[in-house]
Design a protein around this motif. Structure first.
Motif, mmCIF file in Angstrom:
data_model
loop_
_atom_site.group_PDB
_atom_site.id
_atom_site.type_symbol
_atom_site.label_atom_id
_atom_site.label_comp_id
_atom_site.label_asym_id
_atom_site.label_seq_id
_atom_site.Cartn_x
_atom_site.Cartn_y
_atom_site.Cartn_z
ATOM 1 N N ILE A 119 64.201 36.395 69.092
ATOM 2 C CA ILE A 119 65.689 36.503 69.624
ATOM 3 C C ILE A 119 65.436 36.229 70.986
ATOM 4 O O ILE A 119 64.819 37.207 71.826
ATOM 5 C CB ILE A 119 66.305 37.742 69.253
ATOM 6 C CG1 ILE A 119 66.221 37.758 67.796
ATOM 7 C CG2 ILE A 119 67.588 37.804 69.836
ATOM 8 C CD1 ILE A 119 66.715 39.105 67.075
ATOM 9 N N VAL A 120 65.898 35.349 71.651
ATOM 10 C CA VAL A 120 65.985 35.259 72.966
ATOM 11 C C VAL A 120 66.811 35.884 73.862
ATOM 12 O O VAL A 120 67.987 35.964 73.593
ATOM 13 C CB VAL A 120 66.135 33.492 73.243
ATOM 14 C CG1 VAL A 120 65.822 33.311 75.066
ATOM 15 C CG2 VAL A 120 64.996 32.822 72.595
ATOM 16 N N GLY A 121 66.477 36.289 75.002
ATOM 17 C CA GLY A 121 67.382 36.901 75.817
ATOM 18 C C GLY A 121 67.761 38.345 75.794
ATOM 19 O O GLY A 121 68.649 38.828 76.029
ATOM 20 N N HIS A 122 66.969 39.044 75.039
ATOM 21 C CA HIS A 122 67.052 40.388 74.328
ATOM 22 C C HIS A 122 65.832 41.297 74.527
ATOM 23 O O HIS A 122 64.684 40.585 74.493
ATOM 24 C CB HIS A 122 67.823 40.381 72.978
ATOM 25 C CG HIS A 122 69.074 40.272 72.879
ATOM 26 N ND1 HIS A 122 69.403 38.655 72.939
ATOM 27 C CD2 HIS A 122 70.290 40.785 72.704
ATOM 28 C CE1 HIS A 122 70.671 38.902 72.770
ATOM 29 N NE2 HIS A 122 71.312 39.964 72.766
ATOM 30 N N ALA A 123 65.777 42.445 74.419
ATOM 31 C CA ALA A 123 64.522 43.243 74.363
ATOM 32 C C ALA A 123 65.083 44.436 73.285
ATOM 33 O O ALA A 123 66.310 44.944 73.005
ATOM 34 C CB ALA A 123 64.629 44.114 75.584
ATOM 35 N N ILE A 124 64.137 45.110 72.630
ATOM 36 C CA ILE A 124 64.136 46.242 71.811
ATOM 37 C C ILE A 124 64.709 47.537 72.825
ATOM 38 O O ILE A 124 63.613 47.650 73.651
ATOM 39 C CB ILE A 124 63.268 46.401 70.985
ATOM 40 C CG1 ILE A 124 62.741 45.237 70.073
ATOM 41 C CG2 ILE A 124 63.310 47.624 70.020
ATOM 42 C CD1 ILE A 124 61.617 45.209 69.195
ATOM 43 N N SER B 228 58.607 37.982 80.488
ATOM 44 C CA SER B 228 58.223 36.815 81.054
ATOM 45 C C SER B 228 57.875 37.401 82.603
ATOM 46 O O SER B 228 56.906 36.613 83.142
ATOM 47 C CB SER B 228 59.116 36.011 81.023
ATOM 48 O OG SER B 228 60.242 36.206 81.744
ATOM 49 N N LYS B 229 58.447 38.087 83.181
ATOM 50 C CA LYS B 229 57.883 38.628 84.488
ATOM 51 C C LYS B 229 56.636 39.194 84.539
ATOM 52 O O LYS B 229 56.011 39.087 85.380
ATOM 53 C CB LYS B 229 59.128 39.673 85.087
ATOM 54 C CG LYS B 229 60.291 39.133 85.589
ATOM 55 C CD LYS B 229 61.229 40.321 86.373
ATOM 56 C CE LYS B 229 62.006 39.540 87.358
ATOM 57 N NZ LYS B 229 62.870 40.636 87.986
ATOM 58 N N PRO C 57 70.709 42.992 76.076
ATOM 59 C CA PRO C 57 70.504 41.902 76.513
ATOM 60 C C PRO C 57 69.658 41.913 77.803
ATOM 61 O O PRO C 57 69.726 43.044 78.500
ATOM 62 C CB PRO C 57 72.123 41.505 77.176
ATOM 63 C CG PRO C 57 72.949 42.278 76.218
ATOM 64 C CD PRO C 57 72.056 43.660 76.017
ATOM 65 N N SER C 58 68.647 40.908 77.996
ATOM 66 C CA SER C 58 67.923 40.988 79.152
ATOM 67 C C SER C 58 67.532 39.452 79.623
ATOM 68 O O SER C 58 67.292 38.727 78.871
ATOM 69 C CB SER C 58 66.542 41.721 78.462
ATOM 70 O OG SER C 58 65.533 41.604 79.579
ATOM 71 N N LEU C 59 67.527 39.421 80.687
ATOM 72 C CA LEU C 59 67.318 38.157 81.475
ATOM 73 C C LEU C 59 65.754 37.690 81.160
ATOM 74 O O LEU C 59 65.685 36.435 81.111
ATOM 75 C CB LEU C 59 67.653 38.188 82.899
ATOM 76 C CG LEU C 59 69.050 38.299 83.317
ATOM 77 C CD1 LEU C 59 69.243 38.271 84.896
ATOM 78 C CD2 LEU C 59 69.877 36.724 82.743
ATOM 79 N N TYR C 60 64.746 38.624 81.224
ATOM 80 C CA TYR C 60 63.448 38.175 81.380
ATOM 81 C C TYR C 60 62.725 38.468 80.132
ATOM 82 O O TYR C 60 61.428 38.544 80.219
ATOM 83 C CB TYR C 60 62.939 38.632 82.624
ATOM 84 C CG TYR C 60 63.389 38.274 83.727
ATOM 85 C CD1 TYR C 60 63.515 37.067 84.352
ATOM 86 C CD2 TYR C 60 64.527 39.108 84.480
ATOM 87 C CE1 TYR C 60 64.154 36.613 85.469
ATOM 88 C CE2 TYR C 60 65.063 38.817 85.500
ATOM 89 C CZ TYR C 60 65.033 37.443 86.111
ATOM 90 O OH TYR C 60 65.586 37.028 87.369
#
Length: 125
Positions: A42-47, A79-80, A94-97
């Motif tokens: 799932i892209v653009g998210h974090a648990i 990705s950072k 939601p998360s950008l990285y």
């Protein structure tokens, strides 16, 4: 190691949804097989909740650690930081990285059996 990566999905919406018994994923999401367990990306998210503070260099290492914990819900990749960490629970932010690899079911086991009797042979899978 990743055995296979494909596109799949069962949800026609553009957001992940879940219930107590199953999690549905975005149609067309990528999936991977690690240690006979399926993970859906799932892209653009974090648990929302990390399992612990430990991080891993590869998805394969994080997935192997996740498999050992029954309540590990998947792996978040930053990705950072270029690191993976295990997650707990099915609340996603939601998360950008960051991207999530949500833990799914086990790969079904296939058995093969051959029977020979009276000069005839049958093979079953």
């Amino acid at each position: 190691a990743v055995v296979s990566t494909q596109s799949t999905g069962t949800n026609n919406n553009n957001t992940p949804s879940s219930s107590k018994t199953m999690t549905a994923y975005i149609k067309g999401s990528k999936w991977a097989l690690h240690n006979n367990i399926y993970y859906t990306k799932i892209v653009g998210h974090a648990i929302e909740h990390d399992y612990d503070t430990k991080t891993y260099k590869t998805l394969a290492l994080a997935a192997a650690a996740c498999k050992k914990k029954a309540d590990c819900s998947g792996v978040t990749h930053s990705s950072k930081q270029k690191k993976y960490r295990m997650g707990k629970g099915y609340t996603f932010e939601p998360s950008l990285y960051e991207n999530i690899w949500v833990r799914g079911g086990d790969k079904p086991t296939t058995y093969t059996m051959t029977i020979t009797y009276g000069g005839y042979t049958w093979a079953f899978k």
